[in-house]
Motif scaffolding. Structure first.
Motif, PDB file in Angstrom:
ATOM      1  N   ARG A 112      -7.067  -1.090  10.275  1.00  0.00           N
ATOM      2  CA  ARG A 112      -8.388  -1.936   9.878  1.00  0.00           C
ATOM      3  C   ARG A 112      -9.160  -1.584   8.763  1.00  0.00           C
ATOM      4  O   ARG A 112      -9.740  -2.525   8.227  1.00  0.00           O
ATOM      5  N   PHE A 113      -8.886  -0.411   8.332  1.00  0.00           N
ATOM      6  CA  PHE A 113      -9.923   0.051   7.273  1.00  0.00           C
ATOM      7  C   PHE A 113      -9.150   0.182   5.876  1.00  0.00           C
ATOM      8  O   PHE A 113      -9.509   0.989   4.977  1.00  0.00           O
ATOM      9  N   SER A 114      -7.879  -0.437   5.758  1.00  0.00           N
ATOM     10  CA  SER A 114      -7.352  -0.276   4.730  1.00  0.00           C
ATOM     11  C   SER A 114      -6.916  -1.381   3.840  1.00  0.00           C
ATOM     12  O   SER A 114      -5.963  -1.593   2.998  1.00  0.00           O
ATOM     13  N   ARG A 115      -7.555  -2.602   4.077  1.00  0.00           N
ATOM     14  CA  ARG A 115      -7.437  -3.722   3.504  1.00  0.00           C
ATOM     15  C   ARG A 115      -7.474  -4.038   1.915  1.00  0.00           C
ATOM     16  O   ARG A 115      -6.815  -4.808   1.496  1.00  0.00           O
ATOM     17  N   GLY A 116      -8.462  -3.084   1.258  1.00  0.00           N
ATOM     18  CA  GLY A 116      -8.341  -3.197  -0.196  1.00  0.00           C
ATOM     19  C   GLY A 116      -7.415  -2.355  -0.781  1.00  0.00           C
ATOM     20  O   GLY A 116      -7.417  -2.519  -1.976  1.00  0.00           O
ATOM     21  N   LEU A 117      -6.431  -1.397  -0.226  1.00  0.00           N
ATOM     22  CA  LEU A 117      -5.317  -0.808  -0.721  1.00  0.00           C
ATOM     23  C   LEU A 117      -4.408  -1.362  -1.093  1.00  0.00           C
ATOM     24  O   LEU A 117      -4.070  -2.630  -0.386  1.00  0.00           O
ATOM     25  N   PRO A 118      -3.361  -1.107  -1.929  1.00  0.00           N
ATOM     26  CA  PRO A 118      -2.013  -2.020  -2.319  1.00  0.00           C
ATOM     27  C   PRO A 118      -1.209  -2.223  -0.843  1.00  0.00           C
ATOM     28  O   PRO A 118      -1.088  -1.167  -0.320  1.00  0.00           O
ATOM     29  N   PRO A 119      -0.684  -3.361  -0.746  1.00  0.00           N
ATOM     30  CA  PRO A 119      -0.143  -3.648   0.603  1.00  0.00           C
ATOM     31  C   PRO A 119       1.189  -2.732   0.625  1.00  0.00           C
ATOM     32  O   PRO A 119       1.318  -2.375   1.869  1.00  0.00           O
ATOM     33  N   ASP A 120       1.877  -2.206  -0.341  1.00  0.00           N
ATOM     34  CA  ASP A 120       2.937  -1.676  -0.338  1.00  0.00           C
ATOM     35  C   ASP A 120       2.903   0.008   0.249  1.00  0.00           C
ATOM     36  O   ASP A 120       3.232   0.547   1.017  1.00  0.00           O
ATOM     37  N   MET A 121       1.681   0.256  -0.202  1.00  0.00           N
ATOM     38  CA  MET A 121       1.088   1.648   0.079  1.00  0.00           C
ATOM     39  C   MET A 121       0.949   1.737   1.529  1.00  0.00           C
ATOM     40  O   MET A 121       1.192   2.801   2.278  1.00  0.00           O
ATOM     41  N   VAL A 122      -0.249   0.653   2.018  1.00  0.00           N
ATOM     42  CA  VAL A 122      -0.506   0.817   3.444  1.00  0.00           C
ATOM     43  C   VAL A 122       0.891   0.549   4.341  1.00  0.00           C
ATOM     44  O   VAL A 122       0.743   1.363   5.386  1.00  0.00           O
ATOM     45  N   ALA A 123       1.699  -0.207   3.903  1.00  0.00           N
ATOM     46  CA  ALA A 123       3.016  -0.459   4.789  1.00  0.00           C
ATOM     47  C   ALA A 123       3.661   0.651   4.870  1.00  0.00           C
ATOM     48  O   ALA A 123       4.071   1.063   6.138  1.00  0.00           O
ATOM     49  N   ARG A 124       3.814   1.459   3.791  1.00  0.00           N
ATOM     50  CA  ARG A 124       4.405   3.006   4.126  1.00  0.00           C
ATOM     51  C   ARG A 124       3.553   3.887   4.847  1.00  0.00           C
ATOM     52  O   ARG A 124       4.109   4.523   5.469  1.00  0.00           O
ATOM     53  N   VAL A 125       2.447   3.906   4.605  1.00  0.00           N
ATOM     54  CA  VAL A 125       1.545   4.821   5.602  1.00  0.00           C
ATOM     55  C   VAL A 125       1.712   4.381   7.019  1.00  0.00           C
ATOM     56  O   VAL A 125       1.960   5.391   7.821  1.00  0.00           O
ATOM     57  N   LEU A 126       1.539   3.109   7.390  1.00  0.00           N
ATOM     58  CA  LEU A 126       1.777   2.467   8.556  1.00  0.00           C
ATOM     59  C   LEU A 126       3.154   3.051   9.100  1.00  0.00           C
ATOM     60  O   LEU A 126       3.447   3.161  10.504  1.00  0.00           O
ATOM     61  N   GLY A 127       4.098   2.626   8.480  1.00  0.00           N
ATOM     62  CA  GLY A 127       5.535   3.010   8.676  1.00  0.00           C
ATOM     63  C   GLY A 127       5.711   4.340   9.106  1.00  0.00           C
ATOM     64  O   GLY A 127       6.307   4.679  10.092  1.00  0.00           O
ATOM     65  N   VAL A 128       5.132   5.219   8.268  1.00  0.00           N
ATOM     66  CA  VAL A 128       5.454   6.777   8.611  1.00  0.00           C
ATOM     67  C   VAL A 128       4.441   7.106   9.852  1.00  0.00           C
ATOM     68  O   VAL A 128       5.379   7.776  10.700  1.00  0.00           O
ATOM     69  N   MET A 129       3.552   6.464  10.096  1.00  0.00           N
ATOM     70  CA  MET A 129       2.664   6.928  11.343  1.00  0.00           C
ATOM     71  C   MET A 129       3.717   6.218  12.615  1.00  0.00           C
ATOM     72  O   MET A 129       3.604   6.680  13.671  1.00  0.00           O
ATOM     73  N   GLY A 130       4.033   4.995  12.377  1.00  0.00           N
ATOM     74  CA  GLY A 130       4.948   4.485  13.421  1.00  0.00           C
ATOM     75  C   GLY A 130       6.354   5.419  13.690  1.00  0.00           C
ATOM     76  O   GLY A 130       6.738   5.571  15.065  1.00  0.00           O
TER      77      GLY A 130
END
Length: 665
Positions: A112-130
């Motif tokens: 929810r609060f990561s919209r301003g970060l690079p999409p690939d970075m957020v995708a990796r972060v959420l993937g690891v948390m997944g």
């Protein structure tokens, strides 16, 4: 029907976690935006379905559905509703479900609060948390399903919640502790994402610091609540016993404290990046280790949940995969994100490095004392017990050294500083701290005590060095008041956090050395004096609660001289819980900022008299007051404008532009 809905919701959440773990990471690796976009809806969906599952389990408890094995084993129709609500996480299966729900809540917050970060970075972060969510949801469904039924053999009533857990402490302590534990998964995920992408820039540090502070603050409050709960619930008046499960919560707190300071250096100077990533991995790994210790059955403790080797093996495998894979990735990719920085050995950089090393040494000390007996037992080399003497002999001196360097850190300059300048700033603070610490034991207790003077000197050193630093920094503007108003929330958070540690040290020092304890035998009409406080047992009576029978002693207490005496009543209880037939002590407390009166009932001595433990605990509240101040400092630092979304987004865009320019060249 309600348990089946919860079970199916768990299965759907598991499938969503699997998609969240695979698609975003694969998309970031192959640069496919559509695959990366799966991260956001899967994070939201997983949170909603886990919320539904948790709601179904809670409803089963509140409705006394004893066909659910988990409810039958941990609730009873006579149990008050608020304890039914907290009983959901007062057992292994429900607590793991709560852990998974909190993890999904953190994941949703990141999305929810990561919209301003690079999409690939957020995708990796959420993937690891997944991936982490996938492991825990598999653990829930395959070894610890809270919705298992006992049909058609439904018991008429439940076994009741363990009387130790029928307390307000259960309502607030585990959720706080788990929120802190699980919150470090965010920093872990960002560290792994940075290693995968090879990008560990200033925007990364600014974005990670608030999440680290919030998780650390929750863990601090959770540990303090656990200490407070044990103090009044177990009936022996102790606030920390170096129990292995207590240590399991202390380990990630120590590593997380080092991580907070390492992030400060990485943000300010761009150094310690590899150290920061390693600490992020270490902190979350220690959180998982605590989960293993509590749920594997390898420990015997009032805090431990499960005694099932199969469950322990599952968590051990999950821990091994997490630690092994992350450390292997660190070894392969850390050189790409590290950056050496120049500083002298008399600078804030160096002092923070020394502090971090000391915190890691303290972590290893506690870790060895906790798991060494388990290793010996597993290798059939005998059984030993490592208790308070070991921890006090090693941990306390390390804490003293750590606090000395903590007093130097805020005053020192970055990169380099002249020794004469540092001495000129702090010699008066050190001298005043020593003088006051030498005199206070004489004033307070009438005799000098070396251990008390050392503890007070360390606490005063921390406070006075902060005062000196505030004085210097406020002088940079036209007036002191204007200078203080110009200081950032991050700085004030540091001040309050260090002040909280000083307050806790004062509490630990005084309650450890000046507590008074007396075991007495009392019947109706008997009186006793303890340190000038007069206790009279006026009467005994039997009282019935919602699910227990209690013997209640009424004590009339008089404190002070004849002309200034204050009187009040204390009512300790000895309860017998009906469903389990288990006796429990209900402590009578007269709390105060500077002193607690503590009375616990022991055993019935058979002639109308009871054994009572009467204790006077000076400054014990300062332990938890200091912890709350530390947590408040961590949260105050989060509101600094450097960590606001627009500010971080602007810096992120600048960093991305710089990377593109370098690539073009």
């Amino acid at each position: 029907m309600i348990p089946e809905v919860g079970h199916y919701a768990l299965i759907i959440a598991l499938l969503m976690a699997a998609v969240q773990a695979v698609m975003p990471l694969a998309g970031a690796a192959t640069r496919r935006p559509l695959w990366m976009a799966y991260a956001w809806p899967m994070a939201t969906g997983q949170f909603l379905f886990l919320l539904l599952a948790y709601g179904c389990l809670t409803a089963s408890y509140l409705l006394d559905d004893f066909s659910v094995i988990n409810v039958a084993n941990n609730a009873n129709s006579m149990l008050p509703w608020y304890y039914k609500f907290s009983a959901v996480w007062g057992n292994h299966e429900g607590s793991v479900l709560l852990w998974s729900l909190i993890l999904s809540a953190w994941t949703y917050a990141v999305s929810r609060f990561s919209r301003g970060l690079p999409p690939d970075m957020v995708a990796r972060v959420l993937g690891v948390m997944g991936l982490v969510s996938l492991g825990f949801l598999a653990f829930v469904l395959f070894t610890s399903n809270p919705f298992d039924r006992s049909l058609p053999d439904v018991p008429a009533d439940g076994a009741d919640l363990n009387p130790l857990l029928q307390d307000f402490g259960l309502i607030v302590h585990p959720p706080m502790l788990y929120t802190g534990y699980v919150g470090f998964s965010v920093v872990f995920a960002f560290a792994i994402a940075a290693l995968l992408s090879g990008r560990l820039d200033a925007a990364w540090t600014r974005w990670v610091r608030p999440w680290t502070n919030i998780a650390w603050a929750f863990l601090t409050v959770g540990i303090a609540l656990g200490s407070w709960w044990a103090y009044y619930e177990l009936g022996w008046g102790g606030w920390w016993f170096w129990d292995p499960v207590e240590n399991a919560s202390l380990l990630p707190w120590l590593a997380g404290t080092a991580l907070i300071h390492s992030l400060a250096v990485s943000e300010k100077r761009g150094t310690f990046k590899s150290w920061t990533v390693l600490l992020a991995i270490m902190t979350f790994s220690l959180s998982l280790l605590g989960t293993f210790l509590v749920r594997s059955g390898v420990l015997t403790s009032v805090h431990a949940f499960a005694n099932d080797p199969a469950r322990g093996l599952f968590v051990l495998v999950l821990l091994g995969i997490t630690v092994g894979a992350s450390l292997l990735l660190f070894a392969l990719r850390a050189p790409r994100v590290s950056r050496p920085g120049a500083f002298t050995w008399l600078s804030r950089d160096a002092l923070l490095l020394v502090n971090n090393i000391l915190l890691v040494v303290m972590t290893v000390t506690v870790l060895l004392g906790t798991i060494y007996p388990l290793i010996l037992d597993a290798m059939k080399l005998g059984k030993i017990s490592v208790g308070p003497p070991y921890f006090n002999a090693l941990f306390v001196p390390l804490t003293v050294i750590l606090c000395i360097f903590m007093g130097l850190g805020p005053v020192a300059r970055w990169k380099r500083m002249a020794g004469r300048e540092l001495l000129a700033r702090l010699w008066l603070s050190g001298l005043v701290a020593l003088l006051i610490a030498a005199v206070l034991p004489l004033v307070y207790h009438g005799e000098w005590d070396l251990k008390v003077s050392i503890g007070l000197a360390i606490a005063l050193w921390l406070v006075l060095s902060l005062v000196r630093d505030l004085w210097d920094k406020s002088a940079r503007s036209g007036s002191r008041w204007a200078g203080m108003k110009a200081l950032t929330p991050a700085y004030w958070g540091m001040v309050i956090g260090h002040l909280g540690l000083a307050v806790t040290i004062i509490g630990v020092t005084l309650v450890s050395n000046y507590s008074v304890e007396r075991n007495v035998r009392m019947a109706e009409g008997d009186s006793v004096d303890v340190s000038g406080i007069h206790f009279t047992m006026s009467h005994l009576e039997e009282r019935r609660g919602p699910n227990y029978i209690a013997e209640v002693a009424t004590l009339e207490v008089r404190r002070g001289g004849e002309s200034s005496a204050t009187s009040f009543v204390m009512t300790p209880e000895k309860r017998l819980y009906i469903a389990r037939g288990m006796p429990m002590t209900q402590v009578a407390l007269r709390p105060g900022l500077f002193q607690d009166l503590y009375v616990a009932m022991g055993e019935d001595l058979g002639d109308g008299s009871w054994a009572l433990r009467i204790q006077i605990k000076p400054f014990v509240r300062w332990l938890w007051l200091g912890a709350l101040l530390m947590a408040a400092g961590g949260l105050i630092a989060v509101v600094d404008r450097r960590y606001r979304r627009k500010q971080v987004d602007r810096q992120a865009q600048t960093d991305i532009a710089q990377v593109r320019e370098e690539a073009a060249v």
